[in-house]
Design a protein around this motif. Structure first.
Motif, short mmCIF file in Angstrom:
data_model
loop_
_atom_site.label_atom_id
_atom_site.label_comp_id
_atom_site.label_asym_id
_atom_site.label_seq_id
_atom_site.Cartn_x
_atom_site.Cartn_y
_atom_site.Cartn_z
N ASP A 136 0.81 -1.21 0.00
CA ASP A 136 0.00 0.00 0.00
C ASP A 136 0.85 1.27 0.00
N GLU A 137 2.18 1.12 -0.08
CA GLU A 137 3.03 2.31 -0.13
C GLU A 137 3.27 2.76 -1.56
N CYS A 138 2.84 2.05 -2.54
CA CYS A 138 2.95 2.46 -3.94
C CYS A 138 1.59 2.25 -4.61
N ILE B 275 3.43 9.87 -3.67
CA ILE B 275 3.39 8.42 -3.55
C ILE B 275 4.17 7.83 -4.71
N VAL B 276 4.91 6.81 -4.43
CA VAL B 276 5.74 6.18 -5.45
C VAL B 276 4.88 5.24 -6.31
N LYS C 252 -0.73 10.78 3.50
CA LYS C 252 -1.59 11.95 3.60
C LYS C 252 -0.80 13.27 3.50
N ALA C 253 0.24 13.24 2.68
CA ALA C 253 1.07 14.43 2.50
C ALA C 253 1.28 14.69 1.01
N PRO D 297 12.19 20.10 -6.02
CA PRO D 297 11.10 19.74 -5.11
C PRO D 297 11.43 18.49 -4.27
N LEU D 298 10.82 18.41 -3.13
CA LEU D 298 11.06 17.28 -2.22
C LEU D 298 9.97 16.22 -2.44
N LEU D 299 10.36 15.13 -3.14
CA LEU D 299 9.43 14.05 -3.49
C LEU D 299 10.02 12.70 -3.09
N LYS D 300 9.11 11.74 -3.05
CA LYS D 300 9.58 10.37 -2.85
C LYS D 300 9.97 9.71 -4.16
#
Length: 597
Positions: free
Chosen positions: A15-17, A85-86, A30-31, A106-109
């Protein structure tokens, strides 16, 4: 750094991607990349979506994609944003991390192929000289992905730290002058003369001036700031000596100079360079035109808290044109003017004094020479015959030409209290010409007069004055003319008496004009004593006839006009005018020089 489906399954929970467009994503992210937090779905402004998309699992404030968008999203203050989200099935780059003492944006995953990231240093830090670039790009293919460079490196910004410590408004106040800042050292030079207007006595020059002063409040230890020995700051950051341009004629000049950076040394010595156009007035001495000279001081006056003096040496070794206390002057050339510029500093004033002199060659050829020629041509007026009226017209023409020359000469020069030497000489020559023109008119009137002079005038002018003027004793000429006239009158009288007509139609000269007959010749030959007397009478008659012919020729328009005493007096007066004119011009030259000075 690079992720794929297998890597994500091995390193993250499913559920992390998200796959596809993330419609089935049920994770708890939620960010958003901007750092804002997602809003709850059951807020009054969003809860209508709960009924519309009941299958989308819109719980709390988790990221979802209920409407078929490209990827999961959520509402934030001000609108909505994509969630960080990745994707599970896309190859890309992950966050490379921030540099030491810095950030990335930018700060992304997850960063897809072609995305760029920018590195920045925190306040008070700067990039190292050997640091990697401050920007990097994600480069991906079907299986792998990597950043084009590693994160940049940051270090302490010693200049920022020094500025914060030394120039802090709580520590340094530029409104107050330092105790050592009153002594301002100056070295300067003229880069170029932009324009020179000698008639209006104005000059515009490009000036480069360097100032040095000390401010004990701006000292620091180099070891505390990474060996930093000097920095450059704006001149509006520190106290600077107030300067004003003197003898300025630029109406747009506001009393200031262009802003520039100054160099502040760790010892508290401040070095500033000014480059500006100076519009100042000059002082022209036109007396010796065209060898006149001009003095143009370009002076800067310091404020009440500045004592200006010239510098002993040049601080800037890359520019050796500066004038200092040891090198006070340099040559300068602009058009027909040339001379020197000198640096001086005293009484809170620094001056670049331009002393230049005009090259006279052009004006000698075009202005002075015609004036000299006209002065010499005036002599012709006294050489022309007195009885010729053209001498008056010629003199007036020369006089008008001198007026034109005077206008030309004064057109080059400013209006001053005194005229230049050549103009004064032209005025004197014009005055003499006008006086002698009137005298010439009097001489012409005297020349045409008849009669005799008084004895004293005849003796004084025709004998003594004539000898002084190298004309000889003119009274002798009068005596000779009188004797010749007496002889001519006697011959004419004898000729008239001898040629008197007798009542029988003959005269006493028939023996000469009529040849003797044959009989008479025989009688003469036979009478020898009578023959001798007849020959003598014949010779006398021939001489009388010859003299009579000459007298008649002179009386009927002979070789010379009658010379009278007034004629000779006119010649003497004419010679006096010529002598006085030449002497007057010669005397006027030194007198004009002396009186003009």
């Amino acid at each position: 750094m690079l992720t794929n489906k297998k890597q994500l399954q091995g390193q993250h929970r499913p559920d992390e991607c998200f796959r596809g467009n993330g419609a089935n994503y049920r994770g708890d992210v939620k960010a958003v990349p901007s750092g804002k937090t997602c809003e709850r779905w059951d807020l009054d402004t969003h809860k209508s979506l709960l009924d519309t998309y009941a299958w989308a699992n819109l719980e709390d404030n988790f990221c979802r994609n209920p409407d078929g968008w490209e990827r999961p999203w959520c509402y934030v203050s001000g609108g909505f944003e994509d969630c960080d989200i990745v994707p599970c099935d896309v190859v890309g780059c992950t966050d490379p991390g921030k540099p030491s003492f810095g950030q990335r944006s930018p700060l992304l995953k997850f960063y897809k192929d072609g995305d760029r990231i920018t590195f920045t240093c925190d306040r008070g830090y700067k990039f190292k000289e050997d640091s990697p670039p401050n920007r990097a790009q994600c480069i991906a293919n079907a299986t792998t992905a990597q950043w084009s460079s590693s994160p940049a490196s940051c270090e302490v910004d010693q200049k920022w730290k020094l500025t914060r410590d030394v120039f802090n408004p709580d520590v340094y106040n530029k409104a107050f002058a330092p105790s050592k800042g009153k002594n301002v050292r100056v070295h300067a030079y003229i880069e170029n003369v932009i324009s020179l207007d000698e008639r209006n006595e104005q000059i515009i020059t490009a000036v480069k001036m360097a100032l040095e002063w000390e401010d004990e409040r701006l000292q620091w230890q180099t070891t505390e700031y990474g060996g930093l020995s000097f920095i450059y700051v704006g001149d509006d950051t520190i106290w600077t000596p107030g300067l004003s341009l003197q003898k300025n004629f630029d109406t747009e000049y506001k009393g200031g100079f262009p802003s520039s950076d100054v160099r502040v040394s760790h010892t508290g010595v401040i070095h500033g360079t000014l480059e500006f156009l100076a519009s100042t007035t000059c002082t022209l001495d036109p007396f010796l035109f065209p060898q006149d000279n001009m003095t143009c001081p370009v002076c800067l006056k310091g404020g009440p808290e500045a004592i200006i003096a010239c510098a002993e040496n040049i601080t800037d070794p890359d520019d050796d044109d500066f004038l200092t206390c040891s090198k006070t002057s340099a040559a300068i050339v602009t058009g027909e003017w040339s001379g020197r510029v000198t640096l001086s500093a005293a009484n809170s004033k620094a001056c670049l004094t331009i002393t230049i002199q005009r090259d006279p060659s052009y004006h000698y050829a075009t202005t002075i020479s015609p004036c000299i020629i006209l002065v010499v041509l005036m002599i012709i007026t006294f050489i022309m015959p007195i009885d010729k009226g053209d001498r008056i017209g010629f003199g007036v023409t020369v006089l008008l030409s001198m007026v034109v020359s005077l206008v030309v000469v004064t057109g080059f020069l400013p209006v001053k209290g005194t005229l230049p030497f050549i103009a004064m000489l032209i005025v004197v020559a014009m005055g003499m010409m006008g006086g002698f023109m009137l005298m010439t008119l009097v001489i012409i009137i005297i020349h045409d007069r008849k009669g005799t002079l008084p004895p004293w005038a005849r003796k004084f002018f025709l004998r003594y004055v004539a000898r002084m003027l190298f004309m000889g004793d003119l009274t002798r000429k009068l005596r000779k003319n009188e004797e010749n006239d007496g002889q001519n009158d006697e011959v004419l009288c004898n000729w008239s008496a001898n040629n008197k007509v007798l009542p029988d139609g003959s005269n006493g000269n028939d023996v000469v004009t009529r040849p003797p007959s044959r009989l008479q010749q025989m009688e003469i030959k036979s009478n020898v004593p009578g023959l001798q007397g007849t020959l003598e009478e014949l010779k006398s008659s021939v001489r009388q006839l010859s003299g009579s012919i000459e007298a008649l020729a002179k009386a009927n328009g002979g070789e010379e006009d009658e010379v009278t005493e007034y004629n000779l007096l006119a010649y003497v007066l004419d010679r006096i005018c010529l002598f006085l004119y030449v002497v007057g011009i010669i005397v006027a030259i030194p007198c004009t020089l002396y009186l003009g000075k």
